[in-house]
Design an enzyme around this catalytic site. Structure first.
Site, PDB file in Angstrom:
ATOM      1  N   ASP A  56       9.928   2.698   1.577  1.00 19.12           N
ATOM      2  CA  ASP A  56       8.395   3.708   2.021  1.00 19.12           C
ATOM      3  C   ASP A  56       8.488   3.635   3.657  1.00 19.12           C
ATOM      4  OD1 ASP A  56       5.874   4.697   2.536  1.00 19.12           O
ATOM      5  OD2 ASP A  56       5.063   3.533   0.791  1.00 19.12           O
TER       6      ASP A  56
ATOM      7  N   PHE B 106       1.011  -1.302   0.045  1.00 20.00           N
ATOM      8  CA  PHE B 106       0.149   0.036  -0.003  1.00 20.00           C
ATOM      9  C   PHE B 106       1.011   1.286   0.044  1.00 20.00           C
ATOM     10  CE2 PHE B 106      -2.467   3.387   1.685  1.00 20.00           C
ATOM     11  CZ  PHE B 106      -3.683   3.627   0.870  1.00 20.00           C
TER      12      PHE B 106
ATOM     13  N   LYS C 137       3.204  11.396   6.884  1.00 20.89           N
ATOM     14  CA  LYS C 137       2.396  11.246   7.849  1.00 20.89           C
ATOM     15  C   LYS C 137       2.835  11.774   9.361  1.00 20.89           C
ATOM     16  CE  LYS C 137      -0.007   7.059   6.375  1.00 20.89           C
ATOM     17  NZ  LYS C 137      -1.138   7.817   5.872  1.00 20.89           N
TER      18      LYS C 137
END
Length: 404
Positions: A230, A145, A259
């Protein structure tokens, strides 16, 4: 009669009435928050065990982050990258130092960071490695994801994220996560990068087999391929280290961050790499109006300084041991398996008992907020400011839910 006096039901209906239904949120309407706790429109408090998918690693309204935001709001919020502002250099220098890299390219969202990484890797492949023009490929993993842009969903194996959004962007080879032999076999003369999550978040906090990440690092070095990590969810303290790659002593060629970098206040993402990689970009080839804006830089610089102390990484490691010990005690008592690292856990509930969604709804009723994924799996990712007592409380509420 009591239900008629509550604001939540009507607030939920109002929220659903004028929005595209691209999310299925729990029926709770938050109005304020502090630290690890949320309060809804009816005054009920909830322990936050999701932390905005790790965007709130430092809790809600961390005083230093709020102070930095307030101070910058009174001075300057946006210039665009057409000009340089006085917060930019500090942010880029201090984040580069935290990452051990030469350069930083600031963006806004995690998906933008991933898209940036893909573009940089392709350009590096053509200009530095000498890949055949138009033939660059990137190896990725099943269960990934990395975001929801059209390019990123092109190599997703989640049909909910991918179906009906074609035609799909070519240039990606998907291999099983954790399978080093399959990854190695997929690399050819036109491979420019391997793009992986060191721990797969959306898939259910899946930790790869020991030795996998070092193996990926070695094969990328041997084959002259960039290793792109990531760390948008796994990085910045979540797993008990600054980056999840550190647990196996691995240093990627490129970090993708987001984030928590915005402190739960503003969207901030970044790509960090050395000059021989990020240096392939020239003016006009990539950018963002809001990327690296003064407000974002002011907040994110304070985030970097919080991480530079090591306090939050230690909290995550120590409190994570307590969390996982408590969760492992529930295996065989409603839980089938527990995975994760630091203050990050994926829990597989016995599907004969309930779905992950049902478990999250029952936890919500008991004042704990979490998020389900993939059927009977739920994820826990509390803020790193959570206390031992709050962790024990969350585990106790989960035990009560599983016991029925």
């Amino acid at each position: 009669m009591i239900d008629d006096m509550l604001r939540t039901p009507s607030a939920v209906r109002d929220a659903e009435r004028h929005t595209a239904h691209n999310y299925h949120p729990l029926p709770v309407v938050i109005s304020s928050a502090e630290g690890s706790w949320l309060t809804d429109v009816d005054g009920r408090r909830y322990l936050d065990c999701l932390a905005g998918y790790s965007a709130l690693n430092f809790g809600h309204r961390h005083p230093k982050l709020i102070e930095a935001a307030h101070a910058q709001l009174d001075r300057l919020t946006l210039t665009s990258r057409a000009f340089i502002h006085d917060q930019f250099a500090d942010f880029c220098r201090e984040l580069a130092a935290l990452c051990g890299k030469d350069l930083v390219l600031p963006m806004n969202t995690g998906a933008e960071a991933v898209e940036t990484g893909i573009k940089v890797a392709r350009k590096w492949g053509y200009q530095v490695k000498g890949v055949t023009p138009g033939q660059a490929n990137i190896v990725v993993a099943e269960g990934n994801f990395h975001g929801r842009t059209t390019t990123i969903v092109s190599f997703s194996t989640d049909e909910d994220a991918r179906a009906d959004f074609g035609p799909y962007t070519p240039g990606f080879t998907v291999v099983p996560y954790g399978d080093l032999a399959a990854l190695t076999a997929a690399i050819d003369e036109n491979t420019v990068a391997v793009l992986l999550e060191p721990i797969q978040g959306e898939q259910g906090v899946v930790v790869p087999p020991e030795g996998y990440l070092p193996g990926v690092r070695q094969v990328c070095t041997d084959r002259n391929v960039l290793f792109i990590a990531d760390e948008i969810q796994s990085g910045l303290g979540r797993t008990g280290a600054t980056f999840a790659c550190e647990h196996e002593g691995v240093v990627p060629d490129m970090y993708l961050l987001g984030k928590a970098l915005g402190g739960g206040i503003v969207p901030v993402s970044a790509v960090a790499a050395n000059a021989d990689v990020l240096g392939v970009l020239k003016p006009g080839q990539h950018g963002s109006t809001f990327g690296g804006n003064p407000l974002a830089c002011a907040v994110a610089t304070e985030v970097v300084r919080l991480l530079a102390t090591g306090e939050f990484q230690r909290r995550s490691a120590e409190l994570g041991e307590r969390l996982h010990a408590g969760l492992r005690g529930l295996v065989g008592k409603g839980l089938v398996a527990v995975r994760g690292r630091g203050l990050w856990a994926g829990l597989d509930i016995d599907p004969a008992l309930m779905t992950g969604r049902e478990a999250c709804e029952r936890l919500m009723e008991r004042g704990v907020l979490a998020k389900d994924t993939h059927g009977s799996t739920i994820r826990l990712a509390p803020p790193l400011v959570i206390t031992e007592e709050e962790i024990d409380h969350a585990v106790a509420q989960l035990a009560a839910v599983l016991a029925g």
